[in-house]
Design an enzyme around this catalytic site. Structure first.
Site: not given
Length: 378
Positions: A125, A127, A129, A134, A158, A341, A364
């Site tokens: 997908y 979309l 850049e 966002s 991404f 730990g 998303e």
């Protein structure tokens, strides 16, 4: 998984059972090794596709499973419980198929959807850049019409499945500024000029390939446009409403895994002569974790049921994504604390859960964007 489910049909119960069986047999034994080697489990996705899980919420008439979104999300939860990378891969693929399924022409759907949903092909997908983040409306990737083809230039960032996807849902600018200048395209992954870059070195989800994709004079057919020119942004936002529910389901599955592991550890670990779960400080922490996971699940399923009933669900999808992913971050953080730990070392999966949880608050649409979406609905 310590979850009681109420499913809408016997068929749905059989689907969930099959998903659980495949997850136990194919995902659980591989996750540690593949994550350590940062290897994408392509053969696992093929297995899921052959079992019908890559097209569950789409109609049977085009090769999908014809299942309610409520069922599909519970399948994602089962997968994420064993390996969140695989659940995310299914969610991203479902997202990438959305434009053709909902806005494609009859010819596009008949030609493309059976192979897209059948499992042989995997989607990405495109979309986001590098500079836009966002702000998707600020995209600069352009598709310029040249005869019977569009020539695409720009960079997407991404991108999950970069370099391994067989096709990409691409959003690019075909007109002027603003949302009305953005269009959607279906782009085969082997198109000349589609150039995946080096893989990002991430905090978690190591076996999921993520990278920028450069479009350098990439020529795509004019009929590769999905929907009318200028409707791409609307398609992208509608897809994200559904995609946010996928990420919410991934978050619920991962949170449940962390909770169950912490509970079992607290039952077995003894201090001062008794299991540490009997100490109120830890017992109350686990009780809060369990309540938060249950609430996240119900919020997610509520939004899915609204979608299944063809009612507006954009606000509820944003609420589910916001709450579920904030919950998984809190639950995995507390699970590390329960193990002390041991929660910080790789001998136990909790540290991996913790690293994987963080990105779910970002993908998303960041959780700040979810709050913006919700507040606008108010």
């Amino acid at each position: 998984m310590t979850v009681q489910r109420i499913l809408p049909s016997e068929e749905a119960e059989a689907i969930i059972d099959l998903a659980r069986q495949i997850a136990d047999a194919e995902l659980a034994p591989r996750v540690s090794d593949y994550e350590a080697r940062s290897e994408f489990p392509r053969e696992v996705l093929r297995t899921l596709g052959q079992a019908g899980f890559l097209g569950l919420p789409y109609p049977e008439s085009v090769g999908g499973g014809g299942q309610p979104y409520e069922v599909y999300l519970q399948v994602l939860e089962e997968l994420a419980y064993r390996w969140v990378v695989v659940a995310e891969a299914v969610s991203v693929h479902t997202l990438a198929c959305f434009p053709i399924a909902t806005a494609g022409t009859d010819e596009q759907r008949e030609k493309l959807l059976p192979s897209l949903l059948g499992g042989d092909l995997l989607g990405g997908y495109c979309l986001t850049e590098p500079a836009g983040g966002s702000d998707a409306v600020a995209m600069t990737t352009k598709a310029t019409l040249d005869g019977d083809q569009y020539v695409v230039n720009g960079t997407k960032a991404f991108i999950t499945h970069a370099g391994v996807a067989d096709f990409y849902a691409l959003f690019a600018r075909t007109g002027g500024e603003g949302a009305s200048g953005i269009s959607c395209f279906h782009v085969p992954g082997d198109t000349a000029g589609v150039l995946p870059q080096r893989l990002e070195q991430k905090m978690g989800l190591n076996s999921s390939p993520t990278a920028q994709i450069v479009f350098d004079d990439a020529h795509i057919d004019r009929n590769a446009m999905v929907g009318d020119e200028g409707t791409g942004f609307r398609i992208a936002m509608a897809a994200l409403d559904s995609g946010r529910l996928g990420i919410a389901a991934c978050a619920v599955g991962l949170a449940q895994a962390a909770l169950d592991y912490a509970v079992e550890y607290a039952k077995e670990r003894e201090q001062f002569g008794r299991p540490i779960i009997q100490f109120q400080g830890l017992g109350f922490m686990l009780a809060d974790m369990a309540t938060q996971v249950a609430a996240a699940r119900q919020l997610t399923l509520h939004a899915a049921r609204l979608k299944d009933a063809a009612r507006p669900f954009s606000r509820e999808a944003a609420q589910a994504k916001l709450f579920a992913t904030d919950t998984v971050m809190k639950v995995t953080t507390d699970a590390v604390q329960v193990l002390g730990g041991y929660g910080y070392v790789t001998d136990h999966p909790i540290e991996r859960y913790f690293r994987e949880a963080k990105v779910l608050q970002i993908v998303e649409g960041t959780n700040q964007i979810q709050r913006l979406v919700i507040s606008r609905h108010l």
